[in-house]
Write a protein that holds these residues in place. Structure first.
Motif, mmCIF file in Angstrom:
data_model
loop_
_atom_site.group_PDB
_atom_site.id
_atom_site.type_symbol
_atom_site.label_atom_id
_atom_site.label_comp_id
_atom_site.label_asym_id
_atom_site.label_seq_id
_atom_site.Cartn_x
_atom_site.Cartn_y
_atom_site.Cartn_z
ATOM 1 N N HIS A 1 1.606 6.720 -6.779
ATOM 2 C CA HIS A 1 0.523 7.657 -7.107
ATOM 3 C C HIS A 1 0.975 9.102 -6.914
ATOM 4 C CE1 HIS A 1 -3.311 9.821 -6.316
ATOM 5 N NE2 HIS A 1 -3.659 9.150 -7.390
ATOM 6 N N ASN A 2 1.651 9.378 -5.810
ATOM 7 C CA ASN A 2 2.147 10.733 -5.550
ATOM 8 C C ASN A 2 3.172 11.163 -6.592
ATOM 9 O OD1 ASN A 2 0.526 10.969 -3.304
ATOM 10 N ND2 ASN A 2 2.140 10.399 -1.872
ATOM 11 N N ARG B 1 0.836 -1.212 0.000
ATOM 12 C CA ARG B 1 0.000 0.000 0.000
ATOM 13 C C ARG B 1 0.867 1.256 0.000
ATOM 14 N NH1 ARG B 1 -4.685 1.518 4.365
ATOM 15 N NH2 ARG B 1 -5.376 3.380 3.304
ATOM 16 N N ASN B 2 1.918 1.270 0.809
ATOM 17 C CA ASN B 2 2.810 2.431 0.847
ATOM 18 C C ASN B 2 3.512 2.635 -0.487
ATOM 19 O OD1 ASN B 2 2.111 3.020 3.458
ATOM 20 N ND2 ASN B 2 3.877 1.996 4.361
ATOM 21 N N ALA B 3 3.931 1.541 -1.113
ATOM 22 C CA ALA B 3 4.590 1.643 -2.418
ATOM 23 C C ALA B 3 3.619 2.183 -3.463
ATOM 24 C CB ALA B 3 5.130 0.283 -2.842
ATOM 25 N N LEU B 4 2.369 1.739 -3.405
ATOM 26 C CA LEU B 4 1.362 2.215 -4.355
ATOM 27 C C LEU B 4 1.055 3.695 -4.123
ATOM 28 C CD1 LEU B 4 -0.482 1.419 -6.667
ATOM 29 C CD2 LEU B 4 -2.210 0.803 -4.983
ATOM 30 N N ASN B 5 0.956 4.102 -2.868
ATOM 31 C CA ASN B 5 0.730 5.521 -2.559
ATOM 32 C C ASN B 5 1.887 6.379 -3.054
ATOM 33 O OD1 ASN B 5 -1.748 5.115 -1.362
ATOM 34 N ND2 ASN B 5 -0.928 5.021 0.708
ATOM 35 N N GLN B 6 3.111 5.914 -2.879
ATOM 36 C CA GLN B 6 4.269 6.672 -3.345
ATOM 37 C C GLN B 6 4.265 6.788 -4.856
ATOM 38 O OE1 GLN B 6 6.527 8.362 -1.492
ATOM 39 N NE2 GLN B 6 7.218 9.160 -3.439
ATOM 40 N N LEU C 1 -8.709 13.542 -8.720
ATOM 41 C CA LEU C 1 -9.381 12.366 -8.181
ATOM 42 C C LEU C 1 -10.561 11.999 -9.077
ATOM 43 C CD1 LEU C 1 -9.590 13.813 -4.575
ATOM 44 C CD2 LEU C 1 -7.886 12.208 -5.388
ATOM 45 N N ALA C 2 -10.669 10.727 -9.423
ATOM 46 C CA ALA C 2 -11.796 10.248 -10.225
ATOM 47 C C ALA C 2 -12.967 9.962 -9.290
ATOM 48 C CB ALA C 2 -11.408 8.990 -10.982
ATOM 49 N N LEU C 3 -14.145 10.468 -9.659
ATOM 50 C CA LEU C 3 -15.346 10.243 -8.866
ATOM 51 C C LEU C 3 -16.331 9.393 -9.652
ATOM 52 C CD1 LEU C 3 -15.833 13.815 -7.379
ATOM 53 C CD2 LEU C 3 -14.935 11.799 -6.232
#
Length: 143
Positions: free
Chosen positions: A16-17, A9-14, A104-106
């Motif tokens: 994404h950022n 999850r942290n790798a995916l968040n990084q 952000l996609a809604l």
């Protein structure tokens, strides 16, 4: 030897950022590459609305732009740097300055016509009401 748990999850968040930061600066070179920053964002789904909260400390509401187009909510703006002189005793500055950009996609149930945004104590809060989801309809096939 101690084991260090891998948190995908942290790798995916990084990732994404980094991806957001790459497109935020696409086509221009910033004055200082270290000034690129991305505000933290929380998205909450409630029964009647979506609530987006973004940490934007020290940013005036006039410097924040919120837009909604084709199902994409965009939060952008700029935090101005403070002029610091070495004689004031600063040894290190870690706070980031410069332009920021989040997209952000809604889902289709988001009511783009009734979005409301406000800031309070450095937190931008965006309320996006839900509308009734469109129902599938049968289309007659003719010969």
């Amino acid at each position: 030897m101690s084991l260090i748990p891998y948190e995908a999850r942290n790798a995916l968040n990084q990732f994404h950022n980094d991806f957001n930061r790459m497109f935020a600066n696409f086509g221009r070179l910033p004055d200082d590459v270290a000034t690129a920053w991305t505000p933290a964002v929380d998205i909450q789904e409630q029964p009647t609305e979506f609530v987006v909260r973004a940490d934007l400390p020290g940013i005036e509401p006039k410097d924040i732009e919120v837009t909604m187009q084709q199902g994409m909510l965009t939060i952008s703006g700029k935090r101005e740097s403070e002029k610091k002189e070495e004689k004031n005793g600063y040894l290190r500055t870690e706070r980031s300055y410069g332009e920021f950009f989040r997209r952000l996609a809604l889902p289709d149930s988001a009511d783009a016509d009734n979005i409301a945004a406000k800031t309070d104590k450095g937190v931008l809060e965006i309320h996006i009401p839900k509308r009734e989801a469109t129902k599938a309809r049968r289309i007659e096939v003719k010969s």
